[in-house]
Design a protein around this motif. Structure first.
Motif, PDB file in Angstrom:
ATOM      1  N   SER A   1     -38.256 -58.637  17.883  1.00 61.83           N
ATOM      2  CA  SER A   1     -37.168 -57.650  17.941  1.00 61.83           C
ATOM      3  C   SER A   1     -35.836 -58.272  18.372  1.00 61.83           C
ATOM      4  CB  SER A   1     -37.544 -56.488  18.850  1.00 61.83           C
ATOM      5  OG  SER A   1     -37.800 -56.952  20.160  1.00 61.83           O
ATOM      6  N   ILE A   2     -35.835 -59.143  19.385  1.00 60.91           N
ATOM      7  CA  ILE A   2     -34.561 -59.715  19.837  1.00 60.91           C
ATOM      8  C   ILE A   2     -33.954 -60.620  18.764  1.00 60.91           C
ATOM      9  CG2 ILE A   2     -35.555 -61.751  20.980  1.00 60.91           C
ATOM     10  CD1 ILE A   2     -32.569 -59.612  22.229  1.00 60.91           C
ATOM     11  N   ASP A   3     -34.818 -61.184  17.903  1.00 60.70           N
ATOM     12  CA  ASP A   3     -34.304 -62.042  16.835  1.00 60.70           C
ATOM     13  C   ASP A   3     -33.434 -61.250  15.856  1.00 60.70           C
ATOM     14  OD1 ASP A   3     -35.614 -64.386  17.732  1.00 60.70           O
ATOM     15  OD2 ASP A   3     -37.490 -63.679  16.869  1.00 60.70           O
ATOM     16  N   PHE A   4     -33.762 -59.977  15.675  1.00 60.61           N
ATOM     17  CA  PHE A   4     -32.966 -59.173  14.747  1.00 60.61           C
ATOM     18  C   PHE A   4     -31.531 -59.035  15.261  1.00 60.61           C
ATOM     19  CE2 PHE A   4     -37.312 -57.933  13.636  1.00 60.61           C
ATOM     20  CZ  PHE A   4     -37.264 -58.094  12.264  1.00 60.61           C
ATOM     21  N   LEU A   5     -31.400 -58.890  16.585  1.00 62.06           N
ATOM     22  CA  LEU A   5     -30.057 -58.822  17.172  1.00 62.06           C
ATOM     23  C   LEU A   5     -29.343 -60.172  17.046  1.00 62.06           C
ATOM     24  CD1 LEU A   5     -28.165 -56.896  18.653  1.00 62.06           C
ATOM     25  CD2 LEU A   5     -29.107 -57.738  20.810  1.00 62.06           C
ATOM     26  N   ASP A   6     -30.099 -61.240  17.252  1.00 66.95           N
ATOM     27  CA  ASP A   6     -29.553 -62.591  17.110  1.00 66.95           C
ATOM     28  C   ASP A   6     -29.055 -62.803  15.677  1.00 66.95           C
ATOM     29  OD1 ASP A   6     -28.876 -65.176  17.776  1.00 66.95           O
ATOM     30  OD2 ASP A   6     -30.920 -65.938  17.900  1.00 66.95           O
TER      31      ASP A   6
ATOM     32  N   PHE B   1     -30.734 -53.034  10.257  1.00 66.00           N
ATOM     33  CA  PHE B   1     -32.141 -52.710  10.519  1.00 66.00           C
ATOM     34  C   PHE B   1     -32.206 -51.280  11.061  1.00 66.00           C
ATOM     35  CE2 PHE B   1     -31.645 -57.314  11.422  1.00 66.00           C
ATOM     36  CZ  PHE B   1     -32.371 -57.793  10.337  1.00 66.00           C
TER      37      PHE B   1
ATOM     38  N   ASP C   1     -32.678 -48.020  13.306  1.00 62.27           N
ATOM     39  CA  ASP C   1     -32.485 -47.857  14.734  1.00 62.27           C
ATOM     40  C   ASP C   1     -33.361 -46.715  15.234  1.00 62.27           C
ATOM     41  OD1 ASP C   1     -31.353 -48.327  17.162  1.00 62.27           O
ATOM     42  OD2 ASP C   1     -29.653 -46.988  16.815  1.00 62.27           O
TER      43      ASP C   1
ATOM     44  N   ALA D   1     -34.008 -62.313  27.015  1.00 61.62           N
ATOM     45  CA  ALA D   1     -34.943 -62.032  25.929  1.00 61.62           C
ATOM     46  C   ALA D   1     -35.248 -63.258  25.080  1.00 61.62           C
ATOM     47  CB  ALA D   1     -34.380 -60.919  25.035  1.00 61.62           C
ATOM     48  N   LYS D   2     -34.353 -64.240  25.095  1.00 61.92           N
ATOM     49  CA  LYS D   2     -34.564 -65.388  24.206  1.00 61.92           C
ATOM     50  C   LYS D   2     -33.726 -66.572  24.673  1.00 61.92           C
ATOM     51  CE  LYS D   2     -33.878 -66.560  19.302  1.00 61.92           C
ATOM     52  NZ  LYS D   2     -33.532 -65.998  17.991  1.00 61.92           N
TER      53      LYS D   2
ATOM     54  N   GLN E   1     -26.956 -53.111  22.124  1.00 61.31           N
ATOM     55  CA  GLN E   1     -28.350 -53.357  22.499  1.00 61.31           C
ATOM     56  C   GLN E   1     -28.582 -54.697  23.185  1.00 61.31           C
ATOM     57  OE1 GLN E   1     -29.629 -52.795  18.438  1.00 61.31           O
ATOM     58  NE2 GLN E   1     -30.690 -50.913  19.009  1.00 61.31           N
TER      59      GLN E   1
ATOM     60  N   MET F   1     -30.086 -65.113  24.763  1.00 62.89           N
ATOM     61  CA  MET F   1     -29.944 -63.738  24.280  1.00 62.89           C
ATOM     62  C   MET F   1     -30.451 -62.798  25.362  1.00 62.89           C
ATOM     63  SD  MET F   1     -28.823 -63.516  21.058  1.00 62.89           S
ATOM     64  CE  MET F   1     -29.343 -61.839  20.723  1.00 62.89           C
TER      65      MET F   1
ATOM     66  N   SER G   1     -31.311 -58.638  26.360  1.00 59.69           N
ATOM     67  CA  SER G   1     -31.577 -57.305  25.833  1.00 59.69           C
ATOM     68  C   SER G   1     -31.174 -56.275  26.881  1.00 59.69           C
ATOM     69  CB  SER G   1     -33.074 -57.172  25.514  1.00 59.69           C
ATOM     70  OG  SER G   1     -33.359 -55.872  25.055  1.00 59.69           O
TER      71      SER G   1
ATOM     72  N   MET H   1     -34.409 -51.793  20.752  1.00 59.30           N
ATOM     73  CA  MET H   1     -34.594 -51.433  19.348  1.00 59.30           C
ATOM     74  C   MET H   1     -35.914 -50.725  19.102  1.00 59.30           C
ATOM     75  SD  MET H   1     -33.111 -54.863  17.529  1.00 59.30           S
ATOM     76  CE  MET H   1     -32.872 -54.272  15.868  1.00 59.30           C
ATOM     77  N   SER H   2     -36.874 -50.901  20.003  1.00 56.28           N
ATOM     78  CA  SER H   2     -38.186 -50.276  19.813  1.00 56.28           C
ATOM     79  C   SER H   2     -38.203 -48.834  20.298  1.00 56.28           C
ATOM     80  CB  SER H   2     -39.257 -51.067  20.573  1.00 56.28           C
ATOM     81  OG  SER H   2     -39.234 -52.412  20.177  1.00 56.28           O
TER      82      SER H   2
END
Lengths: 129, 184
Positions: free
Chosen positions: A39-44, A63, A65, B77-78, B106, B135, B137, B143-144
């Motif tokens: 999920s965080i990759d989509f924001l990246d 994507f 929401d 998060a990353k 987000q 990164m 969050s 997003m979930s």
């Protein structure tokens, strides 16, 4: 910018964001299943596309929401016709044929392909021009 | 053990950048089990890279948190990139400078520089010791669509103490500078 040029830039973004090899980034590759995006990759990916192409991406524009956690759009593990229509309207760059055949929620991840990203960028660039 | 890996925020400009420092001490337990080599090849305790990255993440988290009065739950998060080129031994001072490169509803992307000043020259310059891209969050806008407790468990009491000691007010506005050397 030609489609091939857009694809090359999208490929660079995905190689950087997902630490995958260039040859893994094929048009039909799914971001989640084939390229291992979380999920965080989509924001990246959104941030990197904005940087590379110089456009802004609104929340939920690339994507979905929270559509998948909305009871109106998902029932008994299936995307409802209303949910599918909502997705189709919000995400015109996505090919929904996989969901038309089988609306199981697990199939949603399969519609987000490299090709969908390329189409999204082409639409944004055309709108910007 | 308190999970706080910076000693002081020395400067923060909400919406722009933050600078924090960490003094490496031989009394820290992890240095009893983590070694590099000095220039002569002898084993020397060094600050673990993972904890340096955690310190950078905490620094960057404050930069993002201060922008909204620490209401949002902001979590790492990353780790997009981490390059560490120098060790930090006991007595050294690590300096973390972070800026937000992208920020959305987000989450956010952060770029940071790690610098180190060796104890052998306490008034000497800081030298570059690495680069980190992270990164973050924002949990309440994930997003979930998952729900998290209302209480902000990220910026807890230990963080509040650090912020007070550093002169960082939770009500700072964007563009307002806090500088611990001037008490604000």
């Amino acid at each position: 910018m030609t489609r091939e040029e857009v694809f090359e830039k999208v490929r660079e973004v995905l190689v950087d964001a997902l630490a995958v090899d260039e040859d893994e980034v094929r048009p039909e590759a799914t971001l989640n299943g084939d390229l291992g995006a979380e999920s965080i990759d989509f924001l990246d990916i959104v941030f990197k596309l904005e940087q590379v192409f110089g456009f802004k991406v609104a929340q939920g524009e690339l994507f979905p929401d929270n559509v998948m956690s909305d009871d109106r759009y998902v029932k008994n593990g299936k995307v409802t016709p209303e949910g599918l229509e909502t997705l189709r309207q919000r995400l015109p760059h996505v090919d929904f044929s996989a969901l038309d055949a089988d609306a199981d929620v697990s199939k949603v991840a399969e519609i987000f392909t490299v090709d969908a990203l390329v189409r999204f960028c082409e639409r944004k660039l055309a709108a910007k021009a | 053990m308190r999970w706080i890996w910076i000693d002081r925020v020395v400067e923060v400009l909400p919406g722009a950048h933050i600078v924090a420092v960490k003094h490496v001490s031989l009394s820290e337990e992890h240095l009893l089990d983590h070694f590099g080599r000095d220039e002569t090849g002898c084993a020397m305790p060094v600050m673990p890279a993972s904890l340096i990255i955690e310190g950078v993440a905490q620094t960057a988290g404050i930069l993002l948190g201060v922008a909204d009065g620490f209401r949002e739950k902001i979590v790492l998060a990353k780790i997009s990139r981490a390059e560490l080129t120098r060790d930090a031994m006991p007595g050294a001072t690590l300096r973390y400078t972070a800026k937000a490169t992208h920020q959305g509803a987000q989450g956010a992307a952060i770029s940071a520089i790690i610098e180190v000043r060796d104890a052998s020259d306490p008034s000497g310059p800081f030298e570059t010791a690495g680069f980190v891209d992270l990164m973050f969050s924002f949990l309440d806008k994930n997003m979930s669509g998952l729900d998290f407790p209302a209480d902000n468990f990220v910026f807890g009491e230990t963080f509040q103490t650090l912020l007070r000691a550093s002169g960082v007010s939770p009500t700072m506005s964007r563009g307002e500078r806090a500088d611990s050397a001037s008490g604000r």
